[in-house]
Enzyme design. Structure first.
Site, PDB file in Angstrom:
ATOM      1  N   ARG A  60       0.877  -1.175   0.000  1.00  0.00           N
ATOM      2  CA  ARG A  60       0.000   0.000   0.000  1.00  0.00           C
ATOM      3  C   ARG A  60       0.906   1.214   0.000  1.00  0.00           C
ATOM      4  O   ARG A  60       1.684   1.424   0.945  1.00  0.00           O
ATOM      5  CB  ARG A  60      -0.904  -0.004   1.236  1.00  0.00           C
ATOM      6  CG  ARG A  60      -1.554   1.339   1.491  1.00  0.00           C
ATOM      7  CD  ARG A  60      -2.650   1.278   2.505  1.00  0.00           C
ATOM      8  NE  ARG A  60      -3.809   0.602   1.959  1.00  0.00           N
ATOM      9  CZ  ARG A  60      -5.000   0.565   2.547  1.00  0.00           C
ATOM     10  NH1 ARG A  60      -5.171   1.162   3.704  1.00  0.00           N
ATOM     11  NH2 ARG A  60      -6.005  -0.068   1.991  1.00  0.00           N
ATOM     12  N   HIS A  87      -7.392   0.942  -6.270  1.00  0.00           N
ATOM     13  CA  HIS A  87      -7.531   0.019  -5.134  1.00  0.00           C
ATOM     14  C   HIS A  87      -8.190  -1.272  -5.654  1.00  0.00           C
ATOM     15  O   HIS A  87      -9.338  -1.568  -5.340  1.00  0.00           O
ATOM     16  CB  HIS A  87      -8.380   0.687  -4.048  1.00  0.00           C
ATOM     17  CG  HIS A  87      -8.319   0.023  -2.704  1.00  0.00           C
ATOM     18  ND1 HIS A  87      -7.511  -1.063  -2.434  1.00  0.00           N
ATOM     19  CD2 HIS A  87      -8.979   0.295  -1.531  1.00  0.00           C
ATOM     20  CE1 HIS A  87      -7.674  -1.425  -1.165  1.00  0.00           C
ATOM     21  NE2 HIS A  87      -8.557  -0.623  -0.607  1.00  0.00           N
ATOM     22  N   GLN A  90     -10.012  -3.996  -3.406  1.00  0.00           N
ATOM     23  CA  GLN A  90     -11.303  -3.547  -2.885  1.00  0.00           C
ATOM     24  C   GLN A  90     -12.414  -3.819  -3.900  1.00  0.00           C
ATOM     25  O   GLN A  90     -13.474  -4.334  -3.553  1.00  0.00           O
ATOM     26  CB  GLN A  90     -11.230  -2.033  -2.581  1.00  0.00           C
ATOM     27  CG  GLN A  90     -12.525  -1.468  -2.045  1.00  0.00           C
ATOM     28  CD  GLN A  90     -12.842  -1.981  -0.650  1.00  0.00           C
ATOM     29  OE1 GLN A  90     -12.028  -1.852   0.240  1.00  0.00           O
ATOM     30  NE2 GLN A  90     -14.015  -2.564  -0.469  1.00  0.00           N
ATOM     31  N   ASP A 179     -17.523   6.750  -0.541  1.00  0.00           N
ATOM     32  CA  ASP A 179     -16.180   6.664   0.055  1.00  0.00           C
ATOM     33  C   ASP A 179     -15.894   8.017   0.714  1.00  0.00           C
ATOM     34  O   ASP A 179     -16.611   8.998   0.465  1.00  0.00           O
ATOM     35  CB  ASP A 179     -15.142   6.347  -1.047  1.00  0.00           C
ATOM     36  CG  ASP A 179     -13.722   6.175  -0.515  1.00  0.00           C
ATOM     37  OD1 ASP A 179     -13.559   5.980   0.712  1.00  0.00           O
ATOM     38  OD2 ASP A 179     -12.764   6.233  -1.316  1.00  0.00           O
ATOM     39  N   CYS A 219     -16.400   1.350   1.051  1.00  0.00           N
ATOM     40  CA  CYS A 219     -15.195   0.541   1.255  1.00  0.00           C
ATOM     41  C   CYS A 219     -14.701   0.588   2.701  1.00  0.00           C
ATOM     42  O   CYS A 219     -13.938  -0.277   3.115  1.00  0.00           O
ATOM     43  CB  CYS A 219     -14.106   0.978   0.288  1.00  0.00           C
ATOM     44  SG  CYS A 219     -13.740   2.732   0.393  1.00  0.00           S
ATOM     45  N   ARG A 247     -13.206  -8.808   1.470  1.00  0.00           N
ATOM     46  CA  ARG A 247     -11.825  -8.468   1.156  1.00  0.00           C
ATOM     47  C   ARG A 247     -10.955  -9.721   1.299  1.00  0.00           C
ATOM     48  O   ARG A 247     -10.116 -10.024   0.449  1.00  0.00           O
ATOM     49  CB  ARG A 247     -11.313  -7.375   2.120  1.00  0.00           C
ATOM     50  CG  ARG A 247     -11.897  -6.000   1.885  1.00  0.00           C
ATOM     51  CD  ARG A 247     -11.464  -5.426   0.550  1.00  0.00           C
ATOM     52  NE  ARG A 247     -10.017  -5.356   0.422  1.00  0.00           N
ATOM     53  CZ  ARG A 247      -9.244  -4.393   0.919  1.00  0.00           C
ATOM     54  NH1 ARG A 247      -9.784  -3.373   1.549  1.00  0.00           N
ATOM     55  NH2 ARG A 247      -7.919  -4.402   0.754  1.00  0.00           N
TER      56      ARG A 247
HETATM   57  N1  NVA Z   1     -10.174   6.559  -1.025  1.00  0.00           N
HETATM   58  C1  NVA Z   1      -9.774   6.059   0.269  1.00  0.00           C
HETATM   59  C2  NVA Z   1      -9.973   4.577   0.329  1.00  0.00           C
HETATM   60  C3  NVA Z   1      -9.650   3.954   1.665  1.00  0.00           C
HETATM   61  C4  NVA Z   1      -9.829   2.465   1.678  1.00  0.00           C
HETATM   62  C5  NVA Z   1      -8.324   6.421   0.524  1.00  0.00           C
HETATM   63  O1  NVA Z   1      -7.503   6.304  -0.392  1.00  0.00           O
HETATM   64  O2  NVA Z   1      -8.020   6.845   1.641  1.00  0.00           O
HETATM   65  N1   CP Z   2     -11.059  -0.486   2.663  1.00  0.00           N
HETATM   66  C1   CP Z   2      -9.783  -0.512   3.068  1.00  0.00           C
HETATM   67  O1   CP Z   2      -8.853  -0.670   2.263  1.00  0.00           O
HETATM   68  O2   CP Z   2      -9.611  -0.395   4.419  1.00  0.00           O
HETATM   69  P1   CP Z   2      -8.231  -0.167   5.201  1.00  0.00           P
HETATM   70  O3   CP Z   2      -7.746   1.202   4.808  1.00  0.00           O
HETATM   71  O4   CP Z   2      -8.590  -0.294   6.648  1.00  0.00           O
HETATM   72  O5   CP Z   2      -7.266  -1.229   4.754  1.00  0.00           O
END
Ligand code: NVA
Ligand code: CP
Length: 261
Positions: A60, A87, A90, A179, A219, A247
């Site tokens: 990530r 992502h 997801q 989101d 998500c 997930r």
């Molecule tokens: N759009 C959000 C998704 C988190 C799972 C982010 O990137 O923070």
């Molecule tokens: N939806 C998601 O990716 O959650 P986290 O940021 O907790 O991993």
């Protein structure tokens, strides 16, 4: 598996770690202070070292180029656990959730309401390979990446709509999806975004406009009272927790596929 996290996580970390253990593997968590990719260690060096210890790398990261560089320099599969751009894990879990609840993804109408962010880019990439109707309703200036929209449209598989009015497009939705308005790395813009996103909260009125068959998805993590109301996220039509559970199941399939098992 090494799990590189340049950003915070609950679902991604725990679902990958638990899932890989259920498959008989062992996952190692590397937090933001461990590798300090691009600072303490070059991404290409991290890739070439970790693949000598581990069979998979999951990461990530902030910049999408980092995941591309990891994939380029590692000799083992690299799984994208979220970048600023997309992502994919997801959206694989989301597709599975829609199949379980609606019966299929093909031919459904998915209306995303909010920021044209990484989640939207993954929906658009999904719409390039599976036929459904994808609508993104976002404020002016917060539209998804033009090239990704073009790519999805050119694929000619799905109906793609980008609009600035959720009320106009929500009717008949199988899924209304939301989101956060400020993603990780944008938290200092949160106050400004709250202003810019007025009218884009998924509330009971919008769900009513969507119609009786509409599920609510998010998500997570969610900010109740900001992008979604407490009433919507806690409603019987909200499937955010089966969605979160998926997930792990979707990623287990991705890992088995990546390992050729
Ligand atoms: N759009 C959000 C998704 C988190 C799972 C982010 O990137 O923070
Ligand atoms: N939806 C998601 O990716 O959650 P986290 O940021 O907790 O991993």
């Amino acid at each position: 598996m090494s799990m590189i996290f340049a950003k915070p996580s609950m679902r991604t970390r725990v679902s990958f770690e638990t899932g890989f253990s259920l498959l008989g593997g062992h996952a190692i968590y590397l937090g933001p202070d461990d590798i300090q990719m691009g600072k303490r260690e070059e991404t290409r060096d991290a890739a070439r070292v970790l693949c000598r210890y581990n069979d998979i790398i999951m990461a990530r990261v902030f910049g999408h180029q980092d995941i591309l560089d990891l994939a380029k320099f590692a000799t083992v599969p690299v799984i994208n656990g979220l970048t600023d751009y997309n992502h994919p894990c997801q959206i694989m879990a989301d597709a599975l959730t829609i199949i379980e609840h609606v019966g299929r993804l093909e031919g459904t109408k998915v209306v995303y309401v909010g920021d044209g962010n990484n989640i939207v880019h993954s929906w658009l990439l999904m719409a390039s390979v599976i036929p459904f109707h994808f609508v993104c309703a976002c404020p002016k200036g917060f539209e998804p990446d033009k090239e990704t929209v073009e790519k999805a449209r050119k694929a000619g598989i799905s109906k793609i709509e980008i609009t600035n009015d959720p009320k106009e497009v929500v009717q008949g939705a199988d899924v209304v999806y939301s989101d956060v308005w400020a993603s990780m790395g944008q938290k200092e813009e949160a106050a400004y975004r709250k202003q810019a996103f007025q009218g884009f909260q998924v509330d009971e009125f919008l769900m009513k406009l969507a119609g009786p068959k509409a599920y609510f998805m998010h998500c997570l993590p969610a900010e109740r009272g900001v992008e979604v109301t407490e009433g919507v996220i806690e409603a019987p039509y909200s499937i955010v927790f089966p969605q979160a559970e998926n997930r792990m199941h979707a990623q287990n399939a991705i890992m088995l596929h990546a390992l050729g098992l």
